[in-house]
Design a protein around this motif. Structure first.
Motif, PDB file in Angstrom:
ATOM      1  N   GLU A  12       0.826  -1.190   0.000  1.00 33.27           N
ATOM      2  CA  GLU A  12       0.000   0.000   0.000  1.00 33.27           C
ATOM      3  C   GLU A  12       0.870   1.254   0.000  1.00 33.27           C
ATOM      4  N   SER A  13       0.421   2.262  -0.681  1.00 32.69           N
ATOM      5  CA  SER A  13       1.163   3.500  -0.754  1.00 32.69           C
ATOM      6  C   SER A  13       1.156   4.190   0.601  1.00 32.69           C
ATOM      7  N   PRO A  14       2.302   4.704   1.064  1.00 32.29           N
ATOM      8  CA  PRO A  14       2.351   5.347   2.363  1.00 32.29           C
ATOM      9  C   PRO A  14       1.585   6.658   2.394  1.00 32.29           C
ATOM     10  N   HIS A  15       1.333   7.278   1.241  1.00 35.70           N
ATOM     11  CA  HIS A  15       0.601   8.534   1.174  1.00 35.70           C
ATOM     12  C   HIS A  15      -0.631   8.345   0.315  1.00 35.70           C
ATOM     13  N   ARG A  16      -1.687   8.999   0.702  1.00 34.64           N
ATOM     14  CA  ARG A  16      -2.925   8.892  -0.058  1.00 34.64           C
ATOM     15  C   ARG A  16      -2.763   9.583  -1.405  1.00 34.64           C
ATOM     16  N   LYS A  17      -3.133   8.879  -2.480  1.00 33.02           N
ATOM     17  CA  LYS A  17      -2.956   9.416  -3.822  1.00 33.02           C
ATOM     18  C   LYS A  17      -4.037  10.432  -4.148  1.00 33.02           C
ATOM     19  N   PRO A  18      -3.705  11.422  -4.978  1.00 34.81           N
ATOM     20  CA  PRO A  18      -4.753  12.300  -5.506  1.00 34.81           C
ATOM     21  C   PRO A  18      -5.741  11.472  -6.318  1.00 34.81           C
ATOM     22  N   TRP A  19      -6.996  11.883  -6.326  1.00 39.06           N
ATOM     23  CA  TRP A  19      -8.031  11.078  -6.972  1.00 39.06           C
ATOM     24  C   TRP A  19      -7.726  10.810  -8.444  1.00 39.06           C
ATOM     25  N   TYR A  20      -7.094  11.792  -9.128  1.00 39.01           N
ATOM     26  CA  TYR A  20      -6.859  11.635 -10.552  1.00 39.01           C
ATOM     27  C   TYR A  20      -5.735  10.658 -10.860  1.00 39.01           C
ATOM     28  N   ARG A  21      -5.015  10.175  -9.859  1.00 41.15           N
ATOM     29  CA  ARG A  21      -3.968   9.190 -10.088  1.00 41.15           C
ATOM     30  C   ARG A  21      -4.407   7.781  -9.715  1.00 41.15           C
ATOM     31  N   ILE A  22      -5.634   7.620  -9.267  1.00 40.40           N
ATOM     32  CA  ILE A  22      -6.158   6.306  -8.896  1.00 40.40           C
ATOM     33  C   ILE A  22      -6.621   5.583 -10.167  1.00 40.40           C
ATOM     34  N   LEU A  23      -6.162   4.369 -10.364  1.00 38.67           N
ATOM     35  CA  LEU A  23      -6.376   3.659 -11.623  1.00 38.67           C
ATOM     36  C   LEU A  23      -7.853   3.499 -11.962  1.00 38.67           C
ATOM     37  N   TYR A  24      -8.670   3.066 -11.015  1.00 38.67           N
ATOM     38  CA  TYR A  24     -10.061   2.776 -11.367  1.00 38.67           C
ATOM     39  C   TYR A  24     -10.821   4.055 -11.739  1.00 38.67           C
ATOM     40  N   ILE A  25     -10.426   5.188 -11.163  1.00 36.11           N
ATOM     41  CA  ILE A  25     -11.053   6.454 -11.547  1.00 36.11           C
ATOM     42  C   ILE A  25     -10.609   6.839 -12.957  1.00 36.11           C
ATOM     43  N   GLN A  26      -9.333   6.619 -13.255  1.00 35.02           N
ATOM     44  CA  GLN A  26      -8.837   6.895 -14.608  1.00 35.02           C
ATOM     45  C   GLN A  26      -9.575   6.048 -15.647  1.00 35.02           C
ATOM     46  N   VAL A  27      -9.782   4.769 -15.324  1.00 34.04           N
ATOM     47  CA  VAL A  27     -10.498   3.879 -16.250  1.00 34.04           C
ATOM     48  C   VAL A  27     -11.946   4.325 -16.404  1.00 34.04           C
ATOM     49  N   ILE A 212      -6.120   4.118 -21.500  1.00 33.52           N
ATOM     50  CA  ILE A 212      -6.032   4.336 -22.947  1.00 33.52           C
ATOM     51  C   ILE A 212      -6.725   3.195 -23.689  1.00 33.52           C
ATOM     52  N   GLY A 213      -6.473   1.959 -23.242  1.00 35.40           N
ATOM     53  CA  GLY A 213      -7.122   0.806 -23.861  1.00 35.40           C
ATOM     54  C   GLY A 213      -8.621   0.833 -23.690  1.00 35.40           C
ATOM     55  N   ALA A 214      -9.084   1.182 -22.494  1.00 32.49           N
ATOM     56  CA  ALA A 214     -10.522   1.241 -22.230  1.00 32.49           C
ATOM     57  C   ALA A 214     -11.184   2.331 -23.073  1.00 32.49           C
ATOM     58  N   PHE A 215     -10.525   3.465 -23.212  1.00 31.89           N
ATOM     59  CA  PHE A 215     -11.051   4.568 -24.029  1.00 31.89           C
ATOM     60  C   PHE A 215     -11.221   4.139 -25.487  1.00 31.89           C
ATOM     61  N   GLY A 216     -10.183   3.518 -26.052  1.00 34.57           N
ATOM     62  CA  GLY A 216     -10.252   3.100 -27.448  1.00 34.57           C
ATOM     63  C   GLY A 216     -11.305   2.039 -27.691  1.00 34.57           C
ATOM     64  N   ALA A 217     -11.391   1.061 -26.793  1.00 32.42           N
ATOM     65  CA  ALA A 217     -12.357  -0.026 -26.967  1.00 32.42           C
ATOM     66  C   ALA A 217     -13.791   0.483 -26.875  1.00 32.42           C
ATOM     67  N   MET A 218     -14.072   1.366 -25.921  1.00 29.62           N
ATOM     68  CA  MET A 218     -15.435   1.862 -25.753  1.00 29.62           C
ATOM     69  C   MET A 218     -15.815   2.806 -26.888  1.00 29.62           C
ATOM     70  N   ALA A 219     -14.876   3.644 -27.334  1.00 31.46           N
ATOM     71  CA  ALA A 219     -15.167   4.536 -28.460  1.00 31.46           C
ATOM     72  C   ALA A 219     -15.506   3.732 -29.711  1.00 31.46           C
ATOM     73  N   PHE A 220     -14.761   2.654 -29.944  1.00 30.79           N
ATOM     74  CA  PHE A 220     -15.030   1.802 -31.106  1.00 30.79           C
ATOM     75  C   PHE A 220     -16.404   1.148 -30.998  1.00 30.79           C
ATOM     76  N   LEU A 274     -12.928  -4.745 -12.410  1.00 36.10           N
ATOM     77  CA  LEU A 274     -14.271  -4.669 -12.982  1.00 36.10           C
ATOM     78  C   LEU A 274     -14.351  -3.578 -14.050  1.00 36.10           C
ATOM     79  N   LEU A 275     -13.787  -2.421 -13.749  1.00 36.84           N
ATOM     80  CA  LEU A 275     -13.828  -1.323 -14.709  1.00 36.84           C
ATOM     81  C   LEU A 275     -12.957  -1.614 -15.923  1.00 36.84           C
ATOM     82  N   LEU A 276     -11.866  -2.324 -15.700  1.00 42.05           N
ATOM     83  CA  LEU A 276     -10.993  -2.697 -16.809  1.00 42.05           C
ATOM     84  C   LEU A 276     -11.717  -3.632 -17.777  1.00 42.05           C
TER      85      LEU A 276
END
Length: 439
Positions: A12-27, A212-220, A274-276
């Motif tokens: 686990e990361s010792p510091h809480r990440k900014p929301w925009y760096r969390i993978l599931y939010i990015q996806v 990036i992969g999720a964006f391309g697949a959903m746009a298609f 799940l989001l991936l």
């Protein structure tokens, strides 16, 4: 003796990440943007298909080595060889019971709601070439061919083909052989662990580009078929999604409760995966992450390495629900009557054909074609009705399959007393991300 790096890389990361760096939010943001681009600029959305395809290929590239290293280490480092056979048997029995329940639930729902009634489609008006394209791909899905396909052409063939069951076979043989050799095999086992360290490092790099992969697949998807393609068949789509949700909450929820954990906590724990899967419509893209997450819950490498790969061929809960639901739907839409015996045959064929589609692109649709070929009362041409919406259906199939395999892994580990219910619940409260270890 050295150990695989999968748990260690998930600190686990010792510091809480900014929301925009969390993978599931990015996806999640990428999926939303993909839908928007595909809807507003469909031609551009179609051109973005390589982004999704490229990401899926990158993930598939490392799946076989991860499975191989995990299983080899698990078998070779354990002194209890009987456990491997016991866990294998329990896993297969569990898979068959739950898969049968999925088939029966799909059958019960489609017979009750009858989403295909009223379509009154004449099969003669449909393009037979569409259906036969998938039927041709399903011709090799016989039981004998499936069993023979378990044996690879060479030792290294599964690493290039990505066949999970073949990888499982050679990994099991390698692990047992190293165990029989004993201490002289330790250098080989350490080499396997070293390779695993490299592969997991590659995985952490690849997962970073998941948005990036999720964006391309959903746009298609939206650009190719359009949101409007859902209108006529919205009842079938809604029925399938609601049935899958009910299966996850009720059936898998009961399994989870018996095993001492909450299905809802579990879903929150694997939210990144799940989001991936939602973005890419492929459960294989989440396989490396699921392996790590299951080990993070306290399941042993041996059990995780066995249950997860086997589940991708023998525990396709979402595919089984889809098989019976879609077949009966097509019968209703074409005013085709099926008697009790034909429905019984349908269930049996669906159970077998779903096993033979491991690693096949568009497996759900191909196995549906194989099933209709054996139950010829339902016109094979009717498959053309579902072509436009299959991409939307495949997302639900993949998500349900993945959740089912995850729950199965924890349940088998609990029944083997590898981890206590208290440990599972405590670990569920501390979700980990594959990319958190990457500085």
């Amino acid at each position: 003796m050295s150990t695989l790096p999968s748990k260690e890389v998930l600190k686990e990361s010792p510091h809480r990440k900014p929301w925009y760096r969390i993978l599931y939010i990015q996806v999640l943001v990428a999926v939303a943007l993909g839908i928007l681009v595909g809807h507003l600029y469909p031609d551009l959305g179609k051109q973005l298909k390589p982004l999704g395809d490229g990401f899926v290929k990158l993930i598939k590239m490392i799946i076989a080595p991860i499975i191989f290293c995990t299983i080899v280490h698990g078998i070779a480092s354990t002194s209890d060889k009987r456990k491997f056979g016991r866990v294998s048997l329990k896993t297969l029995v569990y898979f068959e019971i739950v898969s049968t329940l999925a088939l029966l639930i799909g059958l019960a729902v489609v017979l009750f709601f009858q989403p295909g009634t009223g379509f009154n489609i004449d099969p003669a008006t449909l393009d037979p070439k569409i259906a036969h394209k998938y039927l041709d791909q399903s011709q090799n899905l016989t039981v004998v061919d499936f069993l023979l396909n378990l044996i690879p052409e060479s030792f290294f063939a599964p690493f290039s083909s990505g066949n999970l069951l073949q990888t499982l076979l050679i990994a099991s043989l390698t692990g047992v052989s190293l165990s029989m050799i004993g201490e002289p095999a330790l250098p080989v086992l350490r080499a396997v662990d070293t390779v695993a360290t490299v592969i997991f490092s590659i995985m952490r790099i690849v997962v970073r580009i998941a948005p990036i992969g999720a964006f391309g697949a959903m746009a298609f998807t939206v650009g190719s078929y359009g949101i409007g393609s859902l209108n006529k068949l919205v009842l079938l789509i809604a029925t399938f999604y609601l049935t899958s949700v009910a299966f996850i909450v009720i059936v898998l929820g009961i399994v989870a409760k018996i095993s001492g954990f909450s299905i809802f906590r579990f879903l929150a724990y694997i939210k990144e995966e799940l989001l991936l899967v939602l973005g890419t419509s492929s459960s294989e893209t989440a396989l490396p992450g699921m392996i790590n997450k299951m080990e993070g819950l306290g399941c042993t490498k041996q059990t995780v390495g066995l249950v997860i790969p086997l589940g991708y061929s023998f525990n396709l809960d979402g595919t089984n629900i889809y098989m019976t639901l879609a077949t009966i739907f097509l019968a209703q839409a074409t005013n085709t009557h099926l008697d009790a015996w034909q429905i019984f045959v349908l269930l049996g064929v669906s159970m077998l054909s779903s096993k033979g589609a491991s690693g096949v692109t568009g497996a759900g649709f191909i196995t549906l074609a194989a099933t209709l070929a054996v139950v010829p009362t339902v016109p094979i041409e009717s498959l053309a009705i579902l072509v436009g919406i299959d991409r939307f259906m495949s997302e639900c199939r993949a998500i349900t399959n993945m959740i089912g395999n995850g729950v199965a892994t924890v349940a088998i580990s609990r029944w083997e007393n590898e981890v206590s219910a208290e440990e599972v619940r405590a670990n569920l409260e501390r979700p980990r991300s594959v990319v958190e270890a990457v500085a």
